[in-house]
Write a protein that holds these residues in place. Structure first.
Motif, PDB file in Angstrom:
ATOM      1  N   LEU A  93     -32.311 -35.889  38.717  1.00 30.66           N
ATOM      2  CA  LEU A  93     -32.189 -37.141  39.448  1.00 30.66           C
ATOM      3  C   LEU A  93     -33.286 -38.107  39.028  1.00 30.66           C
ATOM      4  O   LEU A  93     -34.462 -37.747  39.018  1.00 30.66           O
ATOM      5  CB  LEU A  93     -32.279 -36.867  40.953  1.00 30.66           C
ATOM      6  N   GLY A  95     -34.106 -45.696  39.706  1.00 33.99           N
ATOM      7  CA  GLY A  95     -32.778 -45.211  39.348  1.00 33.99           C
ATOM      8  C   GLY A  95     -31.632 -46.062  39.836  1.00 33.99           C
ATOM      9  O   GLY A  95     -30.500 -45.588  39.888  1.00 33.99           O
ATOM     10  N   TRP A 154     -28.606 -46.272  37.545  1.00 34.06           N
ATOM     11  CA  TRP A 154     -28.088 -44.991  37.049  1.00 34.06           C
ATOM     12  C   TRP A 154     -26.748 -44.656  37.710  1.00 34.06           C
ATOM     13  O   TRP A 154     -26.446 -45.122  38.806  1.00 34.06           O
ATOM     14  CB  TRP A 154     -29.078 -43.866  37.325  1.00 34.06           C
ATOM     15  N   TRP A 167     -23.971 -41.161  38.348  1.00 32.74           N
ATOM     16  CA  TRP A 167     -23.913 -39.699  38.347  1.00 32.74           C
ATOM     17  C   TRP A 167     -22.449 -39.261  38.274  1.00 32.74           C
ATOM     18  O   TRP A 167     -21.537 -40.010  38.617  1.00 32.74           O
ATOM     19  CB  TRP A 167     -24.580 -39.110  39.591  1.00 32.74           C
ATOM     20  N   PRO A 203     -17.413 -41.480  36.837  1.00 30.26           N
ATOM     21  CA  PRO A 203     -18.822 -41.683  37.240  1.00 30.26           C
ATOM     22  C   PRO A 203     -18.932 -42.581  38.463  1.00 30.26           C
ATOM     23  O   PRO A 203     -18.103 -43.462  38.691  1.00 30.26           O
ATOM     24  CB  PRO A 203     -19.447 -42.342  36.004  1.00 30.26           C
ATOM     25  N   SER A 219     -21.818 -44.946  40.719  1.00 30.71           N
ATOM     26  CA  SER A 219     -23.142 -45.557  40.721  1.00 30.71           C
ATOM     27  C   SER A 219     -23.976 -45.015  41.881  1.00 30.71           C
ATOM     28  O   SER A 219     -23.479 -44.843  43.000  1.00 30.71           O
ATOM     29  CB  SER A 219     -23.009 -47.078  40.846  1.00 30.71           C
ATOM     30  N   ILE A 220     -25.252 -44.751  41.610  1.00 28.74           N
ATOM     31  CA  ILE A 220     -26.155 -44.300  42.680  1.00 28.74           C
ATOM     32  C   ILE A 220     -26.267 -45.375  43.752  1.00 28.74           C
ATOM     33  O   ILE A 220     -26.416 -45.065  44.945  1.00 28.74           O
ATOM     34  CB  ILE A 220     -27.544 -43.949  42.089  1.00 28.74           C
ATOM     35  N   PRO A 251     -25.785 -39.257  45.192  1.00 31.00           N
ATOM     36  CA  PRO A 251     -25.201 -38.011  44.676  1.00 31.00           C
ATOM     37  C   PRO A 251     -25.343 -36.881  45.687  1.00 31.00           C
ATOM     38  O   PRO A 251     -26.321 -36.827  46.445  1.00 31.00           O
ATOM     39  CB  PRO A 251     -26.027 -37.736  43.416  1.00 31.00           C
ATOM     40  N   TYR A 268     -26.517 -37.194  35.085  1.00 29.66           N
ATOM     41  CA  TYR A 268     -26.948 -38.561  35.363  1.00 29.66           C
ATOM     42  C   TYR A 268     -27.043 -39.325  34.043  1.00 29.66           C
ATOM     43  O   TYR A 268     -27.448 -38.772  33.022  1.00 29.66           O
ATOM     44  CB  TYR A 268     -28.309 -38.568  36.055  1.00 29.66           C
ATOM     45  N   THR A 328     -27.585 -43.585  32.239  1.00 30.90           N
ATOM     46  CA  THR A 328     -27.824 -45.018  32.400  1.00 30.90           C
ATOM     47  C   THR A 328     -27.477 -45.732  31.104  1.00 30.90           C
ATOM     48  O   THR A 328     -27.684 -45.201  30.004  1.00 30.90           O
ATOM     49  CB  THR A 328     -29.282 -45.314  32.783  1.00 30.90           C
TER      50      THR A 328
END
Length: 497
Positions: free
Chosen positions: A221, A226, A229, A231, A240, A242-243, A248, A256, A258
């Motif tokens: 992580l 982040g 980023w 996940w 995927p 987005s954080i 997550p 993870y 980016t």
């Protein structure tokens, strides 16, 4: 060679003969042959070993056939015609069968513990991931999402590509070819291709074939920085996330990544494209200089600040009248009569909504000329004003059904014409819509105009609905650019030239 092997070879001879011929320019003929031969290779009397020996040749041929169809899909509007939709469906299925063939080869390698040049798990996984990348690209060109179990397959091939068989998902252990193909899939998905036109998808695909290597993948992580980023859970058949959109889950094995380095390189390309010098010579040529810069700005935004849902979506179901396209909206607002509205509006169904957007599905009429980025006006009843939106994404699983994701930009608009100064040739006045101040942008009024209208800081504005009004405006900021429209804030110039 035994008699059995000879018999089996004879059965695959027509396939090998076809694969040995040059690619025809007739895409439909080539696709029909690919589908027919894949069906033949799937018959029980064809040994799996014989099928596996044809895989690499089928891999090359299928990518070439897909290339023939890409321009067709790119220039078509959604929903695709019945014929094009059938071709896209057959091509996606054929690519999936080839990927499934690579799964069989890998299972055999694991079972027999045999590693040769032709049966190298890392090389096999790289080819399979390349096929999956093409399958995902074609699916989005057709207005579809990733095929069933696509993401599970992609993660499985990526795991198999580990040179050292390490359970760690860090990119450093993956074979170079497989890592490049896997990064393409992640970078392409992170660019929100459902919001791009077909031509933009083709350009981005060609660009990412080389640029996706700059994606950064890690197994842990990220820290406080982040925000940009994303996940992905290799054990789930989901794209995927987005954080910034959803945290997550606390499970092991998440991946993870980016695209911030991709975004930095996109910024440098935009500056070169908007400068006076020659544009970079290694870029795809399917888009012009200005269109390329516009596309890069949008995907850069997705790569650096992946979209997050500010308001929860509420499921709903009610009918709305919809008018598609800036020019049609402009005509309808100038002629607010029942006849004009009947001629230019169609009936759609709202399936969910939030304060900032809608998802709508067509229920009557035939949709045509729909592309991401166009303007759309909708309203629930004749007593309500038209709400102005921009299409953020399009999904079309069948030619008869199409779903649009809309971003609300204004709850009222006034038709005007605008003309910008500058340039060696006179520029014509263009239809546009004046909207009240948009809270997310600022306190100034905004104008929604066709793409390519903006060319200078000053422009002329003409309104002739109730009385003739002419003014000189001064552009303050360019806040949105899509392939179809551009949105900018302005003020009336107190000192016109």
């Amino acid at each position: 060679m035994s008699a059995a092997d000879t018999s089996q070879s004879d059965r695959t001879a027509p396939v090998l003969d076809w694969l040995a011929t040059e690619l025809s320019a007739d895409a439909d003929l080539e696709l029909a042959a690919l589908v027919r031969h894949l069906d033949e290779l799937g018959r029980p009397e064809i040994s799996r070993n014989q099928f596996h020996r044809c895989l690499d040749l089928l891999h090359v041929r299928s990518l070439a056939i897909s290339g023939l169809f890409r321009d067709r899909f790119a220039t078509a509007t959604l929903p695709l015609t019945v014929s094009l939709h059938r071709s896209a469906t057959r091509l996606i299925s054929a690519l999936g069968k080839i990927a499934a063939g690579y799964e069989e080869v890998l299972a055999e390698v694991r079972h027999r513990l045999v590693r040769t040049v032709r049966r190298n798990p890392e090389a096999i996984s790289a080819k399979a991931l390349e096929i999956l990348g093409e399958q995902l690209t074609v699916a989005h060109l057709a207005g579809n999402s990733a095929p069933f179990e696509f993401w599970l397959r992609a993660h499985s091939f990526f795991r198999t590509s580990k040179v050292d068989n390490s359970p760690d998902v860090a990119a450093g252990q993956a074979a170079e070819g497989a890592l490049r193909a896997y990064k393409y899939i992640l970078a392409f998905s992170a660019a929100q291709p459902e919001g791009l036109t077909g031509t933009e998808i083709n350009w981005l695909s060609e660009y990412l074939a080389n640029a996706a290597k700059n994606l950064i993948i890690r197994a842990s992580l990220p820290g406080e920085g982040g925000f940009g980023w994303l996940w992905i859970d290799p054990d789930q058949d989901t794209p995927p996330v987005s954080i910034s959109r959803r945290e997550p889950p606390e499970v092991d094995g998440l991946i993870y990544f980016t695209a911030e380095e991709l975004a930095r390189r996109a910024t440098a390309l935009i500056e070169q494209l908007e400068g006076e010098g020659e544009p970079p010579g290694n870029l795809p040529t399917s888009l012009g200089r200005a269109e390329t810069a516009t596309l890069l700005r949008r995907v850069r935004e997705y790569w650096t600040s992946p979209p997050h849902q500010e308001h929860p979506r509420r499921r709903n179901q009610y009918a709305v009248s919809v008018c598609c396209g800036l020019e049609n909206i402009w005509k309808m607002l100038r002629e607010p009569t029942t006849t004009a509205q009947t001629r230019l509006a169609t009936q759609w169904m709202v399936v969910n909504e939030s304060p900032t957007g809608y998802a709508i599905m067509q229920v009557t009429g035939t949709a045509s000329a729909l592309t991401p980025g166009i303007a759309i006006a909708l309203r629930r009843s004749p007593d309500e004003p038209w709400t102005l939106c921009v299409v953020r994404w399009i999904r079309s699983e069948t030619p008869e059904q199409i779903e649009l994701g809309l971003q609300v930009i204004a709850n009222t608009a006034k038709p005007v014409t605008v003309g910008f100064r500058g340039g060696s040739k006179p520029r014509p006045m263009r239809p546009a819509l004046v909207m009240p101040p948009i809270a997310a942008l600022g306190r100034q009024q905004s104008i929604l105009a066709p793409a390519g209208t903006y060319s200078a800081r000053r422009f002329m504005l003409v309104s002739d609905i109730h009385r003739l009004y002419i003014a000189q405006g001064r552009l303050l900021s360019l806040d949105m650019q899509t392939p179809a429209v551009e949105l900018f804030q302005y003020e009336i110039d107190p000192y016109p030239l």
